[in-house]
Design an enzyme around this catalytic site. Structure first.
Site, PDB file in Angstrom:
ATOM      1  N   ASN A  46      42.997  69.238  61.357  1.00 51.52           N
ATOM      2  CA  ASN A  46      41.880  69.237  62.310  1.00 51.52           C
ATOM      3  C   ASN A  46      41.927  67.987  63.180  1.00 51.52           C
ATOM      4  O   ASN A  46      42.949  67.799  63.854  1.00 51.52           O
ATOM      5  CB  ASN A  46      40.531  69.586  61.683  1.00 51.52           C
ATOM      6  CG  ASN A  46      40.063  68.770  60.512  1.00 51.52           C
ATOM      7  OD1 ASN A  46      40.746  68.651  59.511  1.00 51.52           O
ATOM      8  ND2 ASN A  46      38.883  68.206  60.608  1.00 51.52           N
ATOM      9  N   ASP A  47      40.928  67.154  63.189  1.00 47.84           N
ATOM     10  CA  ASP A  47      40.798  66.136  64.235  1.00 47.84           C
ATOM     11  C   ASP A  47      42.014  65.209  64.400  1.00 47.84           C
ATOM     12  O   ASP A  47      42.587  64.766  63.409  1.00 47.84           O
ATOM     13  CB  ASP A  47      39.625  65.196  63.926  1.00 47.84           C
ATOM     14  CG  ASP A  47      38.378  65.908  63.492  1.00 47.84           C
ATOM     15  OD1 ASP A  47      38.349  67.137  63.523  1.00 47.84           O
ATOM     16  OD2 ASP A  47      37.433  65.209  63.097  1.00 47.84           O
TER      17      ASP A  47
HETATM   18  C1  FRU Z   1      35.071  67.042  62.904  1.00 50.90           C
HETATM   19  C2  FRU Z   1      34.882  66.571  61.458  1.00 50.90           C
HETATM   20  C3  FRU Z   1      34.538  65.098  61.408  1.00 50.90           C
HETATM   21  C4  FRU Z   1      35.032  64.709  60.043  1.00 50.90           C
HETATM   22  C5  FRU Z   1      36.264  65.561  59.891  1.00 50.90           C
HETATM   23  C6  FRU Z   1      36.533  66.023  58.499  1.00 50.90           C
HETATM   24  O1  FRU Z   1      35.870  68.165  62.979  1.00 50.90           O
HETATM   25  O2  FRU Z   1      33.915  67.342  60.810  1.00 50.90           O
HETATM   26  O3  FRU Z   1      33.178  64.825  61.613  1.00 50.90           O
HETATM   27  O4  FRU Z   1      35.316  63.356  59.947  1.00 50.90           O
HETATM   28  O5  FRU Z   1      36.089  66.673  60.734  1.00 50.90           O
HETATM   29  O6  FRU Z   1      37.755  66.662  58.411  1.00 50.90           O
END
Ligand code: FRU
Length: 492
Positions: A46-47
């Site tokens: 993800n991020d």
């Molecule tokens: C955003 C999020 C962040 C967190 C991360 C966890 O997509 O929810 O707020 O740090 O992903 O994977």
């Protein structure tokens, strides 16, 4: 979803013999896997995290759960590059092994200090499905790529009074001789906000308070705050959750906003002139920016949505990052342009020129990773339609409704559907004059559309048949077109 994910809160250190190899093999030959977008070898990305230019190289870290396409124990995976285009996979940078990060090393950014790269992140701690805590942590990467967690961890223990356990995603920067940290936070009344910490050395942090904005009651949580200065303007970027769809805006489950205005760190205020959605596509979230050695402000986003199942899940991998984009602020518009280095991936150039006069033209293509640079000139028409991923069964449509100053994208016509509960159309406002310019990057299961030099951007995932590669343009009026098509080579 799969026997391989027996416990979603295990780290890579607990992988069984051959487990990761098996996962990588399962996902390796998936024709939906991008070839020049950063993606996980297996599991879920993800991020983007810790984006930086350090010791002569670009570093990108990303949130990664290795064992399957779910949001489990998050690690920081690491890739590096000399040119922002060709990426090398590195060892996992942060593995959550400590009590203060018992349920994952969540997102954060990086700064360079004393020849080291400081990686700030959130140690996520869960007590139950509903109770959680958050610790802010620091890990230090040396020039030889080794990473150590700070002995001062957690550098911020727990959350300040007045907030729930949803406090995360540090954005740290230096201003004068002080360091500042923004964190996304949820107030106890379940509204989203940003809180601010200050430090003399980036290790010892003092809570300053909440950043006051005019957006008092705007969703239930703000994730991934970022703050940049561009062309004399202050810009706050964040990912609010719980905003209702409105006209062309906020159509995804969660969305990304940028606010243009003025930050005052003494008064703890951000005076907002206006807010806008950053990307109008189906799959864009949690972006992060950084400045490189030529003072460019670059951004990557996550091309995916939380809480949504994607067709590639069945092959045990999920999501990718966007291309790196250069941000600029021109004429009161935040523009996003794919970085020029991407041109080094080009081969097989095809140029097509012509005139449309109430007809359509097919552009020959059998590639699944390519770039289109399109110039429409002398437009005298109420509409323009482009179809990508076209075959008998499928098509992705871009439709310019020139009279109504709008552009629509539609991904309804695919056999593999997903996220349908959020609708199959996204749209944006655009005033098409005589000329229109489009830059489109397609990489198997991601399409990024940059309109008029990045004035309006749509990032979306689609999961087409391998044979759906057709390109068609049409218009009910007249226009001239000049199209450059390039096949793009592998970058990762
Ligand atoms: C955003 C999020 C962040 C967190 C991360 C966890 O997509 O929810 O707020 O740090 O992903 O994977």
């Amino acid at each position: 979803m799969n026997k391989l994910i027996s416990n979603k809160y295990t780290t890579i250190l607990e992988a069984k013999k051959g487990q990761l190899e098996e996962l990588i093999n399962t996902s390796k030959n998936d024709p939906w896997k991008p070839i020049f977008h950063i993606h996980p070898e297996c599991g879920l990305l993800n991020d983007p995290n810790g984006l930086s230019y350090f010791n002569g190289e670009y570093h990108v870290f990303y949130q990664w759960f290795p064992f399957g396409p779910i949001h489990g124990m998050k690690h920081w995976a690491h890739v590096k590059s000399e040119d922002l285009v060709h990426w090398e996979r590195m060892s996992v940078a942060i593995i959550p092994t400590e009590d203060y990060e018992s349920h994952g090393a969540y997102s954060g950014n990086a700064i360079v200090k004393d020849d080291q790269l400081l990686l700030f992140y959130t140690g996520n701690v869960k007590y139950s499905d509903t109770e959680r805590d958050a610790n802010q942590c620091l890990a230090i990467m040396n020039k030889d790529y080794t990473v150590q967690k700070s002995t001062s961890n957690p550098v911020i223990k727990g959350v300040p009074k007045g907030y729930t356990g949803h406090v995360r995603d540090p954005k740290v920067w230096k201003d004068g001789d002080k360091y500042y940290m923004l964190l996304g936070a949820q107030r106890e009344n379940l509204t989203g906000s940003i809180i601010v910490y200050e430090s003399p050395d980036a290790v010892e942090w003092n809570f300053k308070g909440e950043l006051k904005t005019s957006l008092e009651d705007f969703g239930f949580m703000w994730e991934c705050p970022d703050y940049i200065k561009l062309n004399g303007k202050d810009i706050l970027i964040f990912s609010p959750q719980g905003i209702e769809a409105n006209g062309h805006d906020y159509k995804n489950l969660y969305n990304v906003i940028y606010a243009v205005g003025k930050l005052d760190l003494d008064k703890l205020t951000f005076d907002i002139e206006y807010i806008k959605e950053l990307d109008k596509g189906f799959d864009f979230y949690a972006p992060q920016t950084f400045e490189d050695n030529s003072n460019r402000r670059l951004m990557f986003g996550w091309s995916g949505m939380p809480e949504v199942e994607y067709p590639s899940d069945k092959n045990m991998w999920a999501h990718c990052l966007t291309l790196p984009r250069e941000l600029s602020f021109e004429g009161n518009i935040l523009k996003q342009k794919p970085v020029k280095e991407l041109e080094s991936l080009r081969k097989d150039h095809l140029n097509i020129k012509g005139t449309l006069n109430n007809n359509l033209v097919d552009i020959e293509n059998n590639k699944t990773s390519y770039e289109l640079d399109i110039d429409f000139t002398n437009i005298n028409s109420d509409d323009i339609t482009l179809k990508l991923f076209k075959s008998e069964n499928e098509a992705f449509t871009i439709y310019f409704d020139i009279a109504n100053k709008a552009v629509f994208i539609d991904r309804e016509n695919f056999i593999d559907k997903f996220a349908e509960e959020f609708g199959h159309i996204r749209s944006g406002e655009i005033n098409v004059g005589e000329n229109l310019n489009l830059k489109i990057f397609i990489d198997r299961s991601i399409v990024e559309i940059f309109i008029n030099d990045g004035e309006l951007v749509f990032t979306s995932r689609v999961f087409p048949l391998e044979s759906s590669t057709g390109i068609e343009i049409s218009s009910k009026g007249t226009l001239n077109y000049n199209i450059d098509k390039y096949t793009l080579e592998r970058g990762i």
